[in-house]
Structures are given as C-alpha cells and as structure tokens.
Design a protein around this motif. Sequence first.
Motif, PDB file in Angstrom:
ATOM      1  N   ASN A 209       0.821  -1.211   0.000  1.00  0.00           N
ATOM      2  CA  ASN A 209       0.000   0.000   0.000  1.00  0.00           C
ATOM      3  C   ASN A 209       0.856   1.264   0.000  1.00  0.00           C
ATOM      4  O   ASN A 209       0.550   2.230  -0.711  1.00  0.00           O
ATOM      5  CB  ASN A 209      -0.930  -0.004   1.221  1.00  0.00           C
TER       6      ASN A 209
ATOM      7  N   ARG B  50       1.084   4.061  -3.179  1.00  0.00           N
ATOM      8  CA  ARG B  50       0.777   5.480  -2.972  1.00  0.00           C
ATOM      9  C   ARG B  50       1.856   6.397  -3.557  1.00  0.00           C
ATOM     10  O   ARG B  50       1.623   7.596  -3.725  1.00  0.00           O
ATOM     11  CB  ARG B  50       0.593   5.769  -1.478  1.00  0.00           C
TER      12      ARG B  50
ATOM     13  N   THR C 207     -16.017   0.464 -10.476  1.00  0.00           N
ATOM     14  CA  THR C 207     -15.457  -0.170  -9.277  1.00  0.00           C
ATOM     15  C   THR C 207     -13.938  -0.163  -9.311  1.00  0.00           C
ATOM     16  O   THR C 207     -13.277   0.170  -8.314  1.00  0.00           O
ATOM     17  CB  THR C 207     -15.967  -1.617  -9.159  1.00  0.00           C
TER      18      THR C 207
ATOM     19  N   GLY D  75     -12.616   3.383  -8.909  1.00  0.00           N
ATOM     20  CA  GLY D  75     -12.767   3.831  -7.530  1.00  0.00           C
ATOM     21  C   GLY D  75     -11.680   3.263  -6.633  1.00  0.00           C
ATOM     22  O   GLY D  75     -11.137   3.965  -5.769  1.00  0.00           O
ATOM     23  N   TRP D  76     -11.323   1.977  -6.860  1.00  0.00           N
ATOM     24  CA  TRP D  76     -10.246   1.367  -6.083  1.00  0.00           C
ATOM     25  C   TRP D  76      -8.900   2.009  -6.411  1.00  0.00           C
ATOM     26  O   TRP D  76      -8.103   2.292  -5.507  1.00  0.00           O
ATOM     27  CB  TRP D  76     -10.200  -0.133  -6.378  1.00  0.00           C
TER      28      TRP D  76
ATOM     29  N   SER E  24      -8.317   5.044  -7.482  1.00  0.00           N
ATOM     30  CA  SER E  24      -8.238   6.420  -6.983  1.00  0.00           C
ATOM     31  C   SER E  24      -7.842   6.473  -5.514  1.00  0.00           C
ATOM     32  O   SER E  24      -7.310   7.482  -5.045  1.00  0.00           O
ATOM     33  CB  SER E  24      -9.578   7.129  -7.194  1.00  0.00           C
ATOM     34  N   HIS E  25      -8.102   5.403  -4.772  1.00  0.00           N
ATOM     35  CA  HIS E  25      -7.707   5.336  -3.365  1.00  0.00           C
ATOM     36  C   HIS E  25      -6.386   4.605  -3.165  1.00  0.00           C
ATOM     37  O   HIS E  25      -5.918   4.464  -2.033  1.00  0.00           O
ATOM     38  CB  HIS E  25      -8.795   4.624  -2.549  1.00  0.00           C
ATOM     39  N   THR E  26      -5.798   4.103  -4.263  1.00  0.00           N
ATOM     40  CA  THR E  26      -4.580   3.304  -4.156  1.00  0.00           C
ATOM     41  C   THR E  26      -3.372   4.026  -4.717  1.00  0.00           C
ATOM     42  O   THR E  26      -2.293   4.033  -4.114  1.00  0.00           O
ATOM     43  CB  THR E  26      -4.760   1.959  -4.881  1.00  0.00           C
TER      44      THR E  26
ATOM     45  N   ARG F  16      -1.927   7.624  -7.230  1.00  0.00           N
ATOM     46  CA  ARG F  16      -2.217   9.033  -7.479  1.00  0.00           C
ATOM     47  C   ARG F  16      -2.571   9.235  -8.952  1.00  0.00           C
ATOM     48  O   ARG F  16      -1.710   9.118  -9.829  1.00  0.00           O
ATOM     49  CB  ARG F  16      -1.012   9.898  -7.108  1.00  0.00           C
TER      50      ARG F  16
END
Length: 227
Positions: A118, A122, A156, A159-160, A162-164, A166
């Motif tokens: 993770n 990022r 889906t 969306g994943w 965008s949170h994982t 940049r």
Amino acid sequence: MWIWIVLGIIGCILIAVLIAACTYIDIKVLFNKVERDDYLSIKVRMLFGLVKFNYQIRKIKFSGFDQGFLMKRERKDNILLGHNSHDHIQLNIDFIQSIYDHILQIIRFTADFKRWVNKLLRRVHCDVLTWETHIGFEDVVETGMATGIIWALKGTIMGWLSHTIRLEHMPGLEVHTHFNAPQFTTELRCIAKIRFGHAMIAGVVLLVRIVKVKGGLKLWQSILFKV
C-alpha cells in the motif's frame, strides 16, 4: 593531493546517486482485444533509458475449460548482457491456484507485506489512464445489460485505483454500444511512474521485512526462480 581526488570521486558518485534517485521509473501498460486478437504489453524504462524491460503477450487462445488459455509471451531487457526469451503459459485452474498459493506464502513469510504494498502504490503517479470498450449483441436487452455491467466494473476498478495510486488526471472511460452486429473490443492504456529513489528505498524495506521472518528469504528465492 590524493585526498582531494578521492573526495572528488566520492562527490561525483554521490551526485550521480542523487540524480538517479530523482529520476522516474516509467511504466506503460497496453491491453488490446479485437475479436479473437489479443495483445498485452508492459514496458518499463529507468535511469534515462539505460535499463529497459519489455514484457509482451501476443497470443491468447482458449483451449477448453480443462486446459484454459494458452498464451504466447516474450520478454526482453538490456540488463547486463541483455536477455530475450519466448515461451508459452497455460493459464488454467492449476496455474491460478499456484499463483494464489504463492501470494499467500509471500504474505505469511514477509512482515507487514500488505502495508508495504500500500505504501509503495501510494508513490505511483498515473499520468494517462484510458479504457475504451465496444460491445454489442443481437438482442437489445442483452446489449443493455452487458453495457451496464461493464460500466459498473469500470467504476469499481477506477474507484479502487483512486484510493490506491495518485491519478494526475481524470480517467478516460468509454463504452460504445452496438446493436447492429455482435462484437466486443476493448483497449486499456495506462502510463504511470514512480521515483527511482522511492523504488530503491521500498526495495531495501522489503528486504528487511523478508529477512525478519524465518524462512522468508528462502521462500522468495524459490518463487523468483520459478518466474
């Protein structure tokens, strides 16, 4: 005299390392499926092009539910003397189960592996991300349902992502519906990058996490030799 020469050499090495750490590792992914023709390409470029890696799958053939998919792949790089290999992959239930088992072993024998992944993701910047799909069936209802499923799947996944990682720009997502003739084509294009320095630090941290767990280094070696 010799002291100044040694200091000069050390200074040049430090400057070279600093410049290398500030450069980016460029990653380009392209997947294209047009009817029965499939193509996957992953290209990695680092250190001003001094290091290159190219992974391609040029043919994907379905051989039945028992044998799965037969994929022809090609790998090239210019590391040291350079390497070029061609082989085939049999993507079936046994292959997927083997990959799954390896992932579970890696997680078990690497300290905080998920956290390491993770943190590394990022650091990844995605400059270009487009995904265009053309789909159509003879039945209007089936076409509409398939279109909705594809939009939901893309939403889906994005969306994943965008949170994982940049995303520097909004992803370009398109789904074109066709009612005149059955067809399915899709093209995914992604251009991402990560600083070479961040990748080096992540590599060192990963090695420390592997060594911390008894048997971790041996497990990683056995898995890497099978790849």
